[in-house]
Design an enzyme around this catalytic site. Sequence first.
Site, mmCIF file in Angstrom:
data_model
loop_
_atom_site.group_PDB
_atom_site.id
_atom_site.type_symbol
_atom_site.label_atom_id
_atom_site.label_comp_id
_atom_site.label_asym_id
_atom_site.label_seq_id
_atom_site.Cartn_x
_atom_site.Cartn_y
_atom_site.Cartn_z
ATOM 1 N N ASN A 8 0.861 -1.174 0.000
ATOM 2 C CA ASN A 8 0.000 0.000 0.000
ATOM 3 C C ASN A 8 0.902 1.230 0.000
ATOM 4 O O ASN A 8 1.445 1.604 1.028
ATOM 5 C CB ASN A 8 -0.865 -0.040 1.285
ATOM 6 C CG ASN A 8 -1.837 1.121 1.367
ATOM 7 O OD1 ASN A 8 -1.999 1.880 0.409
ATOM 8 N ND2 ASN A 8 -2.503 1.257 2.516
ATOM 9 N N TRP A 9 1.072 1.812 -1.196
ATOM 10 C CA TRP A 9 2.007 2.942 -1.304
ATOM 11 C C TRP A 9 1.416 4.235 -0.746
ATOM 12 O O TRP A 9 2.100 5.251 -0.697
ATOM 13 C CB TRP A 9 2.381 3.171 -2.761
ATOM 14 C CG TRP A 9 3.167 2.070 -3.412
ATOM 15 C CD1 TRP A 9 3.723 0.968 -2.806
ATOM 16 C CD2 TRP A 9 3.490 1.956 -4.811
ATOM 17 N NE1 TRP A 9 4.369 0.204 -3.739
ATOM 18 C CE2 TRP A 9 4.247 0.780 -4.982
ATOM 19 C CE3 TRP A 9 3.215 2.754 -5.928
ATOM 20 C CZ2 TRP A 9 4.726 0.388 -6.228
ATOM 21 C CZ3 TRP A 9 3.688 2.357 -7.168
ATOM 22 C CH2 TRP A 9 4.437 1.182 -7.315
ATOM 23 N N HIS A 74 -9.911 0.953 5.403
ATOM 24 C CA HIS A 74 -8.627 1.262 6.042
ATOM 25 C C HIS A 74 -8.868 2.179 7.244
ATOM 26 O O HIS A 74 -9.658 3.115 7.166
ATOM 27 C CB HIS A 74 -7.692 1.934 5.026
ATOM 28 C CG HIS A 74 -6.275 1.956 5.476
ATOM 29 N ND1 HIS A 74 -5.816 2.886 6.374
ATOM 30 C CD2 HIS A 74 -5.225 1.146 5.190
ATOM 31 C CE1 HIS A 74 -4.530 2.642 6.604
ATOM 32 N NE2 HIS A 74 -4.155 1.591 5.898
ATOM 33 N N GLU A 134 -5.496 -5.120 11.131
ATOM 34 C CA GLU A 134 -4.555 -4.003 11.133
ATOM 35 C C GLU A 134 -5.054 -2.900 12.084
ATOM 36 O O GLU A 134 -5.757 -1.970 11.662
ATOM 37 C CB GLU A 134 -4.403 -3.441 9.712
ATOM 38 C CG GLU A 134 -3.411 -2.306 9.647
ATOM 39 C CD GLU A 134 -3.183 -1.824 8.223
ATOM 40 O OE1 GLU A 134 -2.175 -2.226 7.636
ATOM 41 O OE2 GLU A 134 -4.007 -1.057 7.716
ATOM 42 N N GLY A 196 2.823 -0.933 4.351
ATOM 43 C CA GLY A 196 2.765 0.469 3.932
ATOM 44 C C GLY A 196 4.161 1.031 3.721
ATOM 45 O O GLY A 196 4.807 0.784 2.697
HETATM 46 P P1 PGA Z 1 2.536 0.627 7.658
HETATM 47 O O1 PGA Z 1 1.140 0.890 6.919
HETATM 48 O O2 PGA Z 1 3.085 -0.659 7.121
HETATM 49 O O3 PGA Z 1 3.386 1.816 7.252
HETATM 50 O O4 PGA Z 1 2.266 0.583 9.098
HETATM 51 C C1 PGA Z 1 0.237 -0.139 6.711
HETATM 52 C C2 PGA Z 1 -1.073 0.430 6.240
HETATM 53 O O5 PGA Z 1 -1.456 1.519 6.669
HETATM 54 O O6 PGA Z 1 -1.799 -0.216 5.463
#
Ligand code: PGA
Length: 214
Positions: A8-9, A74, A134, A196
Amino acid sequence: MNKLVVVNWKDHPANAAAAKTLAQAEDQQNVVICPPARFLPDIALRRSQLGAQDFDLPPEELERLGARYVILGHSERRKNLGETDAVVNQKVVQALQRKLTPILCLGEDWEQQFQADTASLSPAELGKIIYVYEPLGAISTQKHSKPVPASEATAVIERIRKLAGENAKVLYGGTVNKDNAAEYGKYPEIDGVLVGAASLDPENFKKIYDIFSR
Ligand code: PGA
């Protein structure tokens, strides 16, 4: 391997040329690349699949541009845009109707979110969704963020799988990087990761990918 790495960029990188270069570095089997919508037309993949970050473009447009997956629910969106479960539920239904695979993010309130976000879906539809545990507090952009220890994440993932059906794919997300990926990779219950910040660095990505492609 059956494990999945979703990158997820968010709003990176800076321009289309950089996006193409990054996509080339990450173009591997069982990877879903989710660039900002403006770069979707620039990215051609041979091994990875293309995904989108929510419905920043209408679903039919995402499909036309080659996206086959879409990240929904998200927690940054839930928090910053006040996106409700009812809205997430509508989007999940819409994605399934369009044959886009929803990558549904569930946070601290995962149980309640699961029920509300998948309300009205049949068991077969539940099995088509990819779930990600998450918690907001685990995402690297949050102040004082802390990844969930792998054993704890595994316990929640098992419970999500009970609700979603034994064959559902359930991933972990939140500050996964080259230093901690092996911890998550050890558990067969964790079907992969959503990455991310670390996905913006090809070296970091490669180490994570190597662990999940074994
Ligand atoms: P992160 O982001 O790996 O930078 O914690 C993950 C996301 O928000 O999907």
